[in-house]
Design an enzyme around this catalytic site. Structure first.
Site, mmCIF file in Angstrom:
data_model
loop_
_atom_site.group_PDB
_atom_site.id
_atom_site.type_symbol
_atom_site.label_atom_id
_atom_site.label_comp_id
_atom_site.label_asym_id
_atom_site.label_seq_id
_atom_site.Cartn_x
_atom_site.Cartn_y
_atom_site.Cartn_z
ATOM 1 N N ASP A 411 0.826 -1.202 0.000
ATOM 2 C CA ASP A 411 0.000 0.000 0.000
ATOM 3 C C ASP A 411 0.861 1.254 0.000
ATOM 4 O O ASP A 411 1.926 1.304 0.609
ATOM 5 C CB ASP A 411 -0.894 -0.017 1.245
ATOM 6 C CG ASP A 411 -1.824 1.177 1.314
ATOM 7 O OD1 ASP A 411 -2.664 1.320 0.401
ATOM 8 O OD2 ASP A 411 -1.695 1.975 2.264
ATOM 9 N N GLU A 464 1.078 -0.626 -5.205
ATOM 10 C CA GLU A 464 0.114 0.457 -5.448
ATOM 11 C C GLU A 464 0.935 1.741 -5.502
ATOM 12 O O GLU A 464 1.264 2.332 -4.486
ATOM 13 C CB GLU A 464 -0.928 0.532 -4.337
ATOM 14 C CG GLU A 464 -2.032 1.535 -4.639
ATOM 15 C CD GLU A 464 -2.411 2.416 -3.452
ATOM 16 O OE1 GLU A 464 -3.296 3.263 -3.623
ATOM 17 O OE2 GLU A 464 -1.814 2.279 -2.374
#
Length: 730
Positions: A411, A464
């Protein structure tokens, strides 16, 4: 006559009583003075009396005498031999061994690797490990807190009294350790830390493998019983299944809100219930993988897991660690991969967590310009510190090896790469070269990907990453970051901007559909429609679509058709597969009743059929990451908002994809194709079974011989309104 050798110095005695003694092993347990028989001291505040027993026979060896402060007992022993204690408390007797009778616990190599930031099995070294020491069952505790004045392990087993089980500091690693005899798995505990400033606090174990369910915050001694896996066949094949030439279609799930017992206000499904209901649902839709929003223990449910504190522990909200392992095992037996969202960028400020763990900025950068994320009100890991680097590296390996997880989606990579991420001028500190790149985080990400490839064969790591950072999926030996795949945030933003426009104005935004193909092969991409696109006032995916209800559903069908036929692996967040009207909320379950309505059931069926086409047609996946697998046929028909492209497999076999992005049917529309003969219509998003108007080409077309659009032949066809067609040569 009083034996003065038994007595402690006033300073030592007062330190024990006040809970400030930093080295109780120096005064408690067995000691051999120069003037006689060995002596034994114990400090047990609240005890009424203590007997010393032979550890093996249970025979009484002596009775300890109360000394100068309450709770301090001592006596001379006839000889130094293994012993146990029978302690009389106001509420009854306790039989146990003395924690201060055991020697050093962690090996020198363990301590060296911790200090080097390269202990790859940290979850089995630090934290609470149920084991036997010298034949005695119990739990070994170990925690890194180099600047603490004193660390104790506390729980119900010692009435949460931090004076009872003070730990030993191992220099120079800064690790505190203690073996607590006869403690069993399932016991809640915390560390009581007297920090560098002399302030007391209770902390959860950073390396706990189990926790209490929130809102409780204690760590729990995990059951060490090995899980019996049944996924050997899957594990042997997963590397091949996750290769760039294979179909990867991901269903993204928030475990707490996919479905609940009794509706929106009901209880969460636990892992074994999710295995029973979620796995067959996802398999029936043809997805190849499940991606779970972070399931690492996190105190605030409203963070969706993206502010975790238990980097080694599955959240107790959904069951035990063994329950989670059983869920992964069931996924693998159903030939379904498991991806976990994992957060090495930042952590929350909760006082029981990692923040200022020993009174210093231990896990985080000290300066707020480096160590505090203003947008998220979180601390930023100092990955330049070897021990923190090793802590996060070991966390990643723990999920991949201990739980057989197939992939980690890292993330907020952009926030890690740039020191000035979401900061104004004057609010960030340059790197040692004066630049904005976070060199420590870059080194960590590269090392992470190298170590995962070495230690977890077949597992992959996905980024990401929302910027144009070069080489995210390039090998580290070539200067890249080494990720297997990267989320294509540019494709997502551009195509959502396009599809949200009224079709009347799409001619002026034609480039939003064509530009993503300019860089489509610069990285190995995943096309993501994730949770972030259906929250915070953005509306649902269906809600983004323009027009009346019929057009909204037609636009959604067409958009999904485009997504599944363009280069890149696929990811779709739960609820989008049946066109949920409401935007997602973590506080309620999905609107499952919508599946009883034909239009929503049509979207559901369309997603399943797209997944099956994607998996069975090599042209849609085998060259996903190669420019030879995609060719524009029509990319410049702005007037009609029509697009056409070819997808090709490694053998050169083509599929033609045609998208009409207006509600106007096109009669007699000609498109170039690479060969003559008959072409079969494999898919039509306007089919009646999906809720469409059922306009099409009766399943088959014959190509004309005249070349067109740089192709050897052409097809003349009907283009349904707001629809995508897929055709292949017969």
């Amino acid at each position: 006559m009083r034996d003065r050798a038994l007595w402690l110095s006033p300073d030592d005695a007062e330190a024990l009583v006040r809970g400030t003694h930093g080295n109780p092993f120096a005064v408690l347990g067995i000691h051999a003075p120069d003037d006689g028989a060995p002596l034994l001291r114990v400090f047990l505040p609240g005890a009424l009396g203590v007997d010393v027993l032979d550890r093996h026979s249970g025979a009484v060896r002596c009775h300890l005498t109360a000394l100068q402060v309450p709770g301090l007992f001592a006596a001379r022993l006839p000889h130094a031999a293994p012993y146990a204690l029978r302690i009389r408390w106001p509420q009854g007797e306790q039989l146990t061994e003395d924690p201060y009778s055991f020697g050093l616990l962690l090996g020198e190599m363990d301590l060296y690797l911790i200090g080097e930031g390269n202990h790859r099995r940290l979850g089995h070294c630090l934290g609470a490990q149920a084991m036997e020491v010298e034949g005695v069952p119990g739990v070994r505790f170990a925690v890194w807190a180099p600047n603490a004045r004193r660390v104790s392990v506390v729980g119900q087993f010692n009435s949460w009294d931090g004076r009872r089980h003070v730990m030993r500091l191992r220099h120079p690693a800064g690790v505190w350790e203690l073996f607590v005899p006869r403690l069993a798995p399932g016991e809640p505990y915390k560390y009581e830390i007297c920090d560098v400033n002399g302030e007391l606090g209770l902390r959860a174990d950073p390396v706990a493998q189990a926790t209490e369910a929130p809102p409780r915050t204690a760590s729990v001694v995990a059951d060490p019983t090995p899980f019996a896996w049944h996924d050997e066949a899957w594990m042997a094949q997963r590397g091949e299944r996750q290769g760039k030439d294979r179909p990867i279609s991901v269903y993204e799930v928030h475990a707490a809100s996919w479905r609940k017992h009794g509706g929106d206000n009901g209880e969460f499904y636990h892992w074994r219930e999710l295995a029973e209901h979620l796995i067959p649902y996802v398999k029936a839709l043809g997805f190849t993988h499940l991606e779970l929003l972070p399931i690492m223990e996190h105190p605030f449910g409203g963070s969706w897991g993206y502010q975790p504190l238990g980097q080694f522990a599955p959240s107790a909200r959904f069951g035990s660690p063994a329950d989670f392992a059983a869920f992964v095992d069931a996924c693998h037996q159903a030939e379904l991969g498991v991806i976990l969202d994992w957060v090495p960028a930042h952590f929350p400020t909760d006082p029981h967590g990692l923040a200022r763990f020993d009174g210093t900025a231990l896990y985080e950068y000290a300066h707020p310009f480096e160590g505090f994320h203003q947008d998220w009100d979180t601390y930023i890991y100092n990955l330049g510190r070897r021990e923190v680097h090793g802590f996060m590296l070991a966390s990643a390996l723990h999920w991949l090896r201990h739980f057989h997880v197939d992939a980690l989606r890292v993330d907020a990579v952009a926030s890690m790469l740039y020191r000035d991420y979401s900061r104004q001028d004057g609010e960030w500190i340059p790197n040692r070269h004066g630049g904005r790149e976070n060199l420590e985080a870059i080194d960590f990400l590269r090392h992470l990907n190298e170590v995962v490839a070495e230690e977890a064969p077949g597992a992959v790591v996905i980024a990401e990453e929302s910027t144009a950072w070069p080489g995210v999926t390039q090998p580290t030996e070539e200067g890249g970051l080494g990720f297997a795949y990267k989320w294509n945030m540019g494709w997502m933003h551009d195509t959502l901007e396009y599809i949200a426009r009224d079709p009347v104005y799409r001619a002026y935004a034609h480039h939003e559909m064509t530009f993503p193909m300019v860089y489509a092969f610069s990285e190995r991409y995943v096309l993501p429609i994730s949770h972030d696109e259906v929250v915070h006032g953005k509306g649902s995916l269906l809600g983004k679509m323009p027009g009346d209800d019929w057009q909204k559903f037609a636009n959604l069908r067409a958009y999904l058709g485009v997504m599944w036929t363009q280069p890149g692996k696929k990811l779709l967040f739960m609820g989008c597969e049946f066109g949920q009207w409401r935007e997602w909320s973590h506080d309620r379950e999905l609107d499952w009743w919508l599946l009883d309505e034909p239009r929503h059931a049509g979207i559901h069926r369309l997603v399943g059929d797209l997944n099956r086409l994607y998996a069975t047609q090599p042209a849609l996946h085998s060259l996903d990451c190669e420019p030879t697998g995609f060719t524009w046929v029509i990319g410049n028909d702005e007037t009609n908002s029509v697009f056409a492209w070819l997808r090709t497999d490694s053998a050169g076999e083509p599929l033609l994809v045609v998208a009409n992005m207006t509600p106007v049917p096109r009669q007699g529309y000609s498109i170039g194709v690479p060969r003559g003969g008959d072409w079969e219509e494999l898919f039509n998003s306007d089919a009646e079974c999906y809720g469409g108007s059922n306009l099409g080409n009766l399943g088959r077309l014959t190509a004309g011989e005249a070349p067109l659009h740089g192709q050897a032949a052409h097809l003349t066809m009907i283009l349904p309104p707001l629809a995508v067609l897929i055709l292949r040569p017969c």
